[in-house]
Design a protein around this motif. Structure first.
Motif, short mmCIF file in Angstrom:
data_model
loop_
_atom_site.label_atom_id
_atom_site.label_comp_id
_atom_site.label_asym_id
_atom_site.label_seq_id
_atom_site.Cartn_x
_atom_site.Cartn_y
_atom_site.Cartn_z
N THR A 81 34.53 -35.57 -16.79
CA THR A 81 35.31 -35.13 -15.64
C THR A 81 35.08 -33.64 -15.39
O THR A 81 35.24 -32.82 -16.29
CB THR A 81 36.81 -35.40 -15.84
N THR A 83 35.99 -30.30 -12.75
CA THR A 83 36.88 -29.75 -11.73
C THR A 83 36.15 -28.63 -11.01
O THR A 83 35.79 -27.62 -11.62
CB THR A 83 38.19 -29.23 -12.36
N VAL A 85 36.14 -25.92 -7.77
CA VAL A 85 37.05 -25.23 -6.85
C VAL A 85 36.23 -24.50 -5.79
O VAL A 85 35.36 -23.68 -6.11
CB VAL A 85 37.95 -24.23 -7.59
N THR A 104 40.52 -27.83 -4.52
CA THR A 104 40.16 -28.31 -5.84
C THR A 104 39.71 -29.76 -5.75
O THR A 104 40.45 -30.61 -5.24
CB THR A 104 41.35 -28.18 -6.81
N ILE A 106 38.29 -32.93 -8.03
CA ILE A 106 38.08 -33.51 -9.36
C ILE A 106 37.04 -34.61 -9.23
O ILE A 106 37.12 -35.45 -8.33
CB ILE A 106 39.39 -34.05 -9.94
N ASP A 108 34.63 -37.45 -11.44
CA ASP A 108 34.20 -38.17 -12.64
C ASP A 108 32.71 -38.49 -12.50
O ASP A 108 32.32 -39.17 -11.53
CB ASP A 108 34.98 -39.47 -12.81
N ARG A 132 39.62 -41.43 -7.26
CA ARG A 132 38.27 -41.54 -7.82
C ARG A 132 38.15 -42.67 -8.83
O ARG A 132 37.04 -43.05 -9.21
CB ARG A 132 37.87 -40.22 -8.47
N GLU A 153 37.39 -37.10 -6.05
CA GLU A 153 38.78 -37.25 -5.61
C GLU A 153 39.11 -36.12 -4.64
O GLU A 153 39.05 -34.94 -4.99
CB GLU A 153 39.74 -37.23 -6.80
N PRO A 155 41.42 -33.68 -2.33
CA PRO A 155 42.68 -33.03 -2.70
C PRO A 155 43.90 -33.48 -1.92
O PRO A 155 45.03 -33.31 -2.40
CB PRO A 155 42.40 -31.54 -2.46
#
Length: 375
Positions: A81, A83, A85, A104, A106, A108, A132, A153, A155
């Motif tokens: 995973t 993250t 930004v 942000t 995310i 996977d 996600r 995913e 936000p």
């Protein structure tokens, strides 16, 4: 591009033969009889001069549908995973959420562990009220066949978004996908020290999306004003009525897959309208009696007992989707495919009829997306 033009018709025609041969017509479905009225898709490749020279064999494949649906040779998948930004764009306030000065995302990333060398890769976009995590079968199937798959995913449109899912922010999602793609390429760069270092082939990327993720994928890949690494796009039940008409001036391989019994994103105003505008090479796969919610592979088994999976989908949208086409207006109807006439979802949820088996619909999704990706 020419390689994809040659390969895709052969593989998708093979899918059609397998699906058609296994169809068992019925007039309704029960738990004991999960087969839909018609599970065989219509396959509409483009008929431009570019593809008339494609040689499709008289017998495209001797594979059974079950063989097409089998997992690939890569059983071990490593999932990480990330993250990311984006400091250049804000996340808007919505209801109880105060917003943020950045975005942000995310992601996977699923890598076939034992696959050698840089791999072809796919960025996948979820739909409204999804996450996600909601396409595990599709992601796992593609990874088992050697693809690195990055499930994004968004936000604001995922079902756990702060303040609730915000459909008005969806026009930012094409850029979200491009941002993620570049972030993944940065992880892939020599000397990055990332688990992705050297794992991605920068020349072999496509983007896929379901529903709201479908139109986001089209925008990420086909916007002529934007720079992206994608060489193909898949829109599954995509809300392409909201797509910018100018996107379809781009000559990029496009697969549109849609059910003609979709009560949430109607076929004619979305799939057919986008297909009519798109340049070649393009492919339209129509699932007779296919639904919208039936593409949700994480929950397909749960919805199998329903006559029509959009019973659940329409119920879930109540109170969460902007009314009076506010969401459509956010995409600038002076430029969109449907203008100010894009239909609202679920106009008559009491008259859905009998839809395709969700499990069967997901099976067809898996092999169709893989056929396009393999091209």
């Amino acid at each position: 591009m020419s390689r994809m033009i040659r390969a895709v018709p052969t593989l998708i025609v093979a899918l059609w033969f397998a699906a058609a041969c296994s169809a068992d017509p019925a007039t309704s479905r029960t738990d004991a009889d999960p087969v839909s009225p018609d599970v065989s898709p219509d396959i509409t490749p483009d008929t431009s001069p570019d593809t008339k020279e494609v040689a499709v064999p008289e017998t495209p494949s001797t594979l059974t549908f079950e063989e097409l649906l089998a997992d690939g040779p890569y059983e071990e998948i490593t999932s990480t995973t990330f993250t990311f930004v984006d400091p250049t764009r804000a996340t808007p306030a919505f209801k109880t959420y105060e917003g943020a000065p950045d975005r942000t995302l995310i992601v996977d990333v699923h890598v076939p562990t034992t696959a050698d060398g840089p791999r072809p890769w796919i960025v996948h976009a979820h739909g409204f009220l999804s996450t996600r995590k909601d396409s595990p079968k599709l992601v796992g199937f593609l990874a088992s066949h050697g693809y690195v798959v990055a499930a994004v995913e968004f936000p604001t449109t995922n079902r756990t978004a702060p303040g609730g899912p915000n459909g008005l922010d969806a026009p930012q999602q094409p850029q979200d996908l491009r941002f993620v793609a570049q972030a993944l390429l940065d992880e892939n760069a020599a000397g990055s020290g990332s688990v992705l270092e050297g794992r991605l082939d920068p020349t072999r990327a496509i983007v896929t999306g379901i529903s709201l993720g479908g139109v986001s994928a089209v925008g990420a890949s086909m916007d002529p004003a934007a720079d992206d690494p994608f060489s193909g796009v898949v829109s599954v039940a995509g809300v392409t009525c909201w797509a910018d008409r100018g996107w379809f001036d781009t000559q990029e391989p496009l697969l549109v897959m849609h059910g003609d019994s979709d009560a949430i994103v109607p076929f004619d105003a979305n799939a057919q309208a986008a297909w009519d505008l798109a340049q070649t090479p393009k492919y339209l796969v129509t699932l007779h009696t296919g639904t919208h919610t039936g593409f949700a592979d994480a929950t397909a088994a749960l919805f199998e007992s329903l006559d029509h999976a959009d019973e659940i989908g329409c119920s879930a949208l109540e109170g969460t989707f902007p009314e009076d086409n506010e969401a459509a207006d956010a995409w600038d109807p002076t430029r969109t495919v449907g203008g100010d006439s894009c239909p609202l979802p679920c106009p008559d949820p009491e008259a859905l009829g009998v839809g395709m088996s969700p499990l069967r619909q997901v099976d067809l999704l898996l092999v169709t997306v893989r056929a396009f990706a393999d091209g």
